[in-house]
Design a protein around this motif. Structure first.
Motif, PDB file in Angstrom:
ATOM      1  N   LEU A  19       0.837  -1.196   0.000  1.00 27.27           N
ATOM      2  CA  LEU A  19       0.000   0.000   0.000  1.00 27.27           C
ATOM      3  C   LEU A  19       0.874   1.249   0.000  1.00 27.27           C
ATOM      4  O   LEU A  19       0.570   2.224  -0.686  1.00 27.27           O
ATOM      5  N   ALA A  23       0.968   4.578  -2.381  1.00 32.99           N
ATOM      6  CA  ALA A  23       0.635   5.833  -1.704  1.00 32.99           C
ATOM      7  C   ALA A  23       1.586   6.972  -2.018  1.00 32.99           C
ATOM      8  O   ALA A  23       1.256   8.128  -1.764  1.00 32.99           O
ATOM      9  N   GLU A  28      -4.808  10.105  -0.824  1.00 31.02           N
ATOM     10  CA  GLU A  28      -5.796   9.250  -0.158  1.00 31.02           C
ATOM     11  C   GLU A  28      -5.184   7.910   0.242  1.00 31.02           C
ATOM     12  O   GLU A  28      -5.431   7.400   1.341  1.00 31.02           O
ATOM     13  N   LYS A  29      -4.381   7.327  -0.635  1.00 27.44           N
ATOM     14  CA  LYS A  29      -3.694   6.064  -0.307  1.00 27.44           C
ATOM     15  C   LYS A  29      -2.694   6.294   0.827  1.00 27.44           C
ATOM     16  O   LYS A  29      -2.490   5.424   1.668  1.00 27.44           O
ATOM     17  N   CYS A  30      -2.083   7.449   0.829  1.00 22.67           N
ATOM     18  CA  CYS A  30      -1.133   7.793   1.881  1.00 22.67           C
ATOM     19  C   CYS A  30      -1.832   7.803   3.245  1.00 22.67           C
ATOM     20  O   CYS A  30      -1.336   7.242   4.220  1.00 22.67           O
ATOM     21  N   ARG A  31      -2.982   8.432   3.299  1.00 21.21           N
ATOM     22  CA  ARG A  31      -3.758   8.449   4.550  1.00 21.21           C
ATOM     23  C   ARG A  31      -4.190   7.029   4.934  1.00 21.21           C
ATOM     24  O   ARG A  31      -4.147   6.664   6.097  1.00 21.21           O
ATOM     25  N   GLU A  32      -4.614   6.251   3.941  1.00 22.18           N
ATOM     26  CA  GLU A  32      -5.020   4.868   4.192  1.00 22.18           C
ATOM     27  C   GLU A  32      -3.841   4.063   4.760  1.00 22.18           C
ATOM     28  O   GLU A  32      -3.999   3.298   5.707  1.00 22.18           O
ATOM     29  N   SER A  34      -1.277   5.203   6.456  1.00 17.45           N
ATOM     30  CA  SER A  34      -1.044   5.659   7.824  1.00 17.45           C
ATOM     31  C   SER A  34      -2.067   5.057   8.795  1.00 17.45           C
ATOM     32  O   SER A  34      -1.712   4.603   9.887  1.00 17.45           O
ATOM     33  N   GLU A  35      -3.329   5.031   8.389  1.00 14.09           N
ATOM     34  CA  GLU A  35      -4.384   4.468   9.237  1.00 14.09           C
ATOM     35  C   GLU A  35      -4.205   2.965   9.441  1.00 14.09           C
ATOM     36  O   GLU A  35      -4.328   2.461  10.562  1.00 14.09           O
ATOM     37  N   LYS A  36      -3.910   2.244   8.365  1.00 17.32           N
ATOM     38  CA  LYS A  36      -3.733   0.782   8.476  1.00 17.32           C
ATOM     39  C   LYS A  36      -2.503   0.441   9.306  1.00 17.32           C
ATOM     40  O   LYS A  36      -2.519  -0.500  10.097  1.00 17.32           O
ATOM     41  N   ASP A  39      -3.438   0.966  12.907  1.00 20.63           N
ATOM     42  CA  ASP A  39      -4.264  -0.153  13.381  1.00 20.63           C
ATOM     43  C   ASP A  39      -3.402  -1.385  13.669  1.00 20.63           C
ATOM     44  O   ASP A  39      -3.589  -2.061  14.692  1.00 20.63           O
TER      45      ASP A  39
END
Length: 94
Positions: A19, A23, A28-32, A34-36, A39
């Motif tokens: 990912l 990103a 948007e992929k960059c934020r995704e 960071s979030e994943k 988690d």
């Protein structure tokens, strides 16, 4: 040395690493990413894999998604997450 992680966690590390490759030029992929990664960090802490969690925290410290600009540390972050995933595979015997 990384702790011996479950195959599921190793696959998640690999997914997050891939990912990040997507990103680099996509906010948007960059934020995704960071979030994943956040988690996954929480999951590792809950499982008491503190060494690996600390390494992921180091990755997150260097990750700062920015809109409309290229990530200054994309190469560093990419190499860091790949190293964590690769070391986890080695420890697991893959």
């Amino acid at each position: 040395m990384t702790e011996k992680l479950s195959p599921e966690i190793i696959k998640e590390l690999e997914r997050v690493s891939r990912l990040h490759e997507q990103a680099v030029c996509d906010h948007e992929k960059c934020r995704e990413f960071s979030e994943k990664l956040s988690d996954l960090l929480v999951r590792l802490e809950d499982m008491k894999f503190y060494k690996t969690a600390d390494r992921l925290m180091s990755v997150l410290i260097n990750c700062s998604p920015k809109e409309a600009s290229h990530c200054e540390k994309a190469t560093l972050v990419g190499e860091m997450i790949k190293d964590v995933a690769k070391e986890a595979q080695i420890v697991a015997g893959k």
